[in-house]
Design a protein around this motif. Sequence first.
Motif, PDB file in Angstrom:
ATOM      1  N   MET A  26       0.858  -1.176   0.000  1.00  0.00           N
ATOM      2  CA  MET A  26       0.000   0.000   0.000  1.00  0.00           C
ATOM      3  C   MET A  26       0.898   1.231   0.000  1.00  0.00           C
ATOM      4  SD  MET A  26      -3.281   0.701  -0.099  1.00  0.00           S
ATOM      5  CE  MET A  26      -4.002  -0.806   0.524  1.00  0.00           C
ATOM      6  N   ILE A  27       0.688   2.118  -0.981  1.00  0.00           N
ATOM      7  CA  ILE A  27       1.500   3.322  -1.139  1.00  0.00           C
ATOM      8  C   ILE A  27       0.676   4.517  -0.681  1.00  0.00           C
ATOM      9  CG2 ILE A  27       2.859   4.694  -2.757  1.00  0.00           C
ATOM     10  CD1 ILE A  27       2.676   2.205  -4.664  1.00  0.00           C
ATOM     11  N   VAL A  28       1.292   5.402   0.084  1.00  0.00           N
ATOM     12  CA  VAL A  28       0.621   6.619   0.557  1.00  0.00           C
ATOM     13  C   VAL A  28       1.351   7.812  -0.044  1.00  0.00           C
ATOM     14  CG1 VAL A  28      -0.140   7.950   2.551  1.00  0.00           C
ATOM     15  CG2 VAL A  28       0.064   5.458   2.718  1.00  0.00           C
ATOM     16  N   VAL A  29       0.622   8.676  -0.763  1.00  0.00           N
ATOM     17  CA  VAL A  29       1.189   9.897  -1.328  1.00  0.00           C
ATOM     18  C   VAL A  29       0.471  11.093  -0.719  1.00  0.00           C
ATOM     19  CG1 VAL A  29       1.980   8.825  -3.460  1.00  0.00           C
ATOM     20  CG2 VAL A  29      -0.359   9.699  -3.317  1.00  0.00           C
ATOM     21  N   GLU A  30       0.917  12.293  -1.060  1.00  0.00           N
ATOM     22  CA  GLU A  30       0.438  13.478  -0.348  1.00  0.00           C
ATOM     23  C   GLU A  30      -0.939  13.956  -0.783  1.00  0.00           C
ATOM     24  OE1 GLU A  30       3.159  16.594   0.968  1.00  0.00           O
ATOM     25  OE2 GLU A  30       4.729  15.594  -0.173  1.00  0.00           O
ATOM     26  N   GLY A  31      -1.303  13.787  -2.061  1.00  0.00           N
ATOM     27  CA  GLY A  31      -2.570  14.336  -2.529  1.00  0.00           C
ATOM     28  C   GLY A  31      -3.280  13.426  -3.501  1.00  0.00           C
ATOM     29  N   TYR A  32      -4.583  13.713  -3.744  1.00  0.00           N
ATOM     30  CA  TYR A  32      -5.347  12.803  -4.604  1.00  0.00           C
ATOM     31  C   TYR A  32      -4.926  12.883  -6.058  1.00  0.00           C
ATOM     32  CZ  TYR A  32      -8.345  16.967  -3.847  1.00  0.00           C
ATOM     33  OH  TYR A  32      -8.823  18.235  -3.661  1.00  0.00           O
ATOM     34  N   MET A  33      -4.422  14.027  -6.529  1.00  0.00           N
ATOM     35  CA  MET A  33      -3.939  14.074  -7.903  1.00  0.00           C
ATOM     36  C   MET A  33      -2.706  13.195  -8.091  1.00  0.00           C
ATOM     37  SD  MET A  33      -6.076  15.813  -9.654  1.00  0.00           S
ATOM     38  CE  MET A  33      -5.215  16.170 -11.194  1.00  0.00           C
ATOM     39  N   ASP A  34      -1.854  13.113  -7.057  1.00  0.00           N
ATOM     40  CA  ASP A  34      -0.722  12.182  -7.095  1.00  0.00           C
ATOM     41  C   ASP A  34      -1.222  10.746  -7.188  1.00  0.00           C
ATOM     42  OD1 ASP A  34       1.099  14.283  -6.804  1.00  0.00           O
ATOM     43  OD2 ASP A  34       1.054  14.160  -4.625  1.00  0.00           O
ATOM     44  N   ALA A  35      -2.233  10.416  -6.377  1.00  0.00           N
ATOM     45  CA  ALA A  35      -2.764   9.054  -6.376  1.00  0.00           C
ATOM     46  C   ALA A  35      -3.347   8.697  -7.739  1.00  0.00           C
ATOM     47  CB  ALA A  35      -3.821   8.914  -5.286  1.00  0.00           C
ATOM     48  N   ILE A  36      -4.028   9.644  -8.355  1.00  0.00           N
ATOM     49  CA  ILE A  36      -4.656   9.375  -9.656  1.00  0.00           C
ATOM     50  C   ILE A  36      -3.596   9.186 -10.733  1.00  0.00           C
ATOM     51  CG2 ILE A  36      -6.111  10.396 -11.440  1.00  0.00           C
ATOM     52  CD1 ILE A  36      -7.628  11.791  -9.078  1.00  0.00           C
TER      53      ILE A  36
END
Length: 631
Positions: free
Chosen positions: A255-265
Amino acid sequence: MSLSPQWLDQLKDRTSLSSLIGRSIKLTKAGREYKACCPFHNEKSPSFTVSEEKGFYHCFGCQKHGSAIDWMIDYGGLDFMDAVKALADEAGMDVPAPDPQAARRAEKRASLHDVMEAAQERYAEKLRGLEGAGARGYLEQRGLSPATLTAFGFGFAPDERGGTTRELSRFEIPQLIEAGVLIDVEGKQPYDRFRGRVMIPIRDIRGRVIAFGGRVLGDGEPKYLNSPDTPLFDKGRTLYNLDKAAPAGRQTGRMIVVEGYMDAIALAQAGFHDVVAPLGTALTETQIEMLWKQVECPILCFDGDSAGQRAAMRAASRALPLLRPGHSLAFATLPAGQDPDDLLRSAGPRAFAELLERAEPLVERLWNHERAAAPLSTPEQRAALKARLNEHVRTIGDDDIRHHYNDAFRERIDTLFARAPKRYAGGGYGGGKFVGRGRGQQRGGQWKPPIPPASAALKGLNTASFDHSITRAVIAGLERFPDIANTHFEMLSDYHPVDTDLAQRLDTMLSGTPAPSKGLDPEGGYPISTTAELYNRAHGPNGVEPLIFSFNRQAAPGAAPSGDEERAKRDLCEAIRVMVERPAIEAALERATRAAETNLTEDSYAEQQRLRAVREEFDRRLADLMQDEDF
């Protein structure tokens, strides 16, 4: 009291079933689930299963089955309402008041899902229409494909103040305000919260829309705007994209955690589907627990700038009290000035995959951060590093993990501050004048005897024969393995034996000066000693049994050391730690005992018992190192 099914579902969603049950029985990870011996009937092999994904426990032996609420009833002995209240308190939820008006409000909140779904349909339709041309252009410029826009439900909120009220008129205005799509300002007509923004729906783990994030088109502020907290949405208890990432993570084990939803997308479009993001806040304790429900060691991938690294350290600090065996965090740092989308564009998905492969464990992140936080050139600065690391260790809740972190940091400090062996003129490390200055060294390379140790009154409290025997055993081991003295220089420098002979031996060893003896080992510059001599040096004072370890065990006179040398060195390192730390524990226990005798309270008694348990743990560690004579 009547509790709606929707409220009970929300309570179960916010409860980690494995964490709840794991407080009472030992669970073992088995694939996607957990197993244990059933607590409801006697059995020798585990048939009790806990499934986070399905939200229930089940025993294949006695057929006991239920949810988190059932567990509190069946195992905890609570009645239904007490079980609900206990779980709601942990989940931060208010139990609906037992009155008809509260019941009606609960039903109204349940209909908020309908409001959010209707708002989502409206935003998606606007993006497809003429009004959404500018938003579509922006998204195309960001490199997002039509398939990605559809999969993540992108929409557009026109720059108008009354569109939501007009087009969602089938819902009451108080509902629209409660859902967060309208803003209610006293003395004004409620108006649209999101205007002129690309809209991204935020979903719960069941895939239901519970909030929105809006990215402004142009240069307006704020750039990103999220829904306020509502009965459906709590940003500290929500992870963006978890509904899609959870099943993907079960396939990848990651599971990867990034800072914002645009990064996740952007990462999901590049093939990394097991990625989530917090929503405008630092990662919370609840979100960490949510991640641990999916995988044991999620990877936090934050930006390489100072803000990103501060966020990573905040997450690390919040995780420490929660750590339990097998569960931790790892950290992958992006290149400075780049976010995930930048890295994907410049170097491709493979570069990001390699970044994940190099992720640091939590212990390494803490060490590297504190080591780089300040200079380490003076004794005070080195002591400050130790203090910062000790502060992290103290916050760890699990006793065993706290012990291992303490050892890990000590090993790193020993290595970082290790004193290099001193060379002697004439070649090698023996036979000739001492080169370089040590604790017994004069200017010009001439050796003189070390300064006599301080008096016993200034040497701490290590006067018991038991501690004396440990010191003798350790120093005998150091004379056999002088390289260990170099790697533990900092720790040994802080230790002061009361016995003058032992103090002088240790001081001589740390100064890099050859100890007086009949002959010197030409390779090492230390006395030639048989194993039997080392054993004799490890004997306790009159009448005290010797402490026998792998690093100074008895052998026939003149026999060469035998056995596993690497193990002997490891045991010697552990014995050094026990020797150095135990006197401080004894002193603290003595103070706590005096305090309890003077003023016995719950706190003073608890502190005395805690320190006594710590001392027993030190003695256990020492006993584990002791060997029989015929080892």
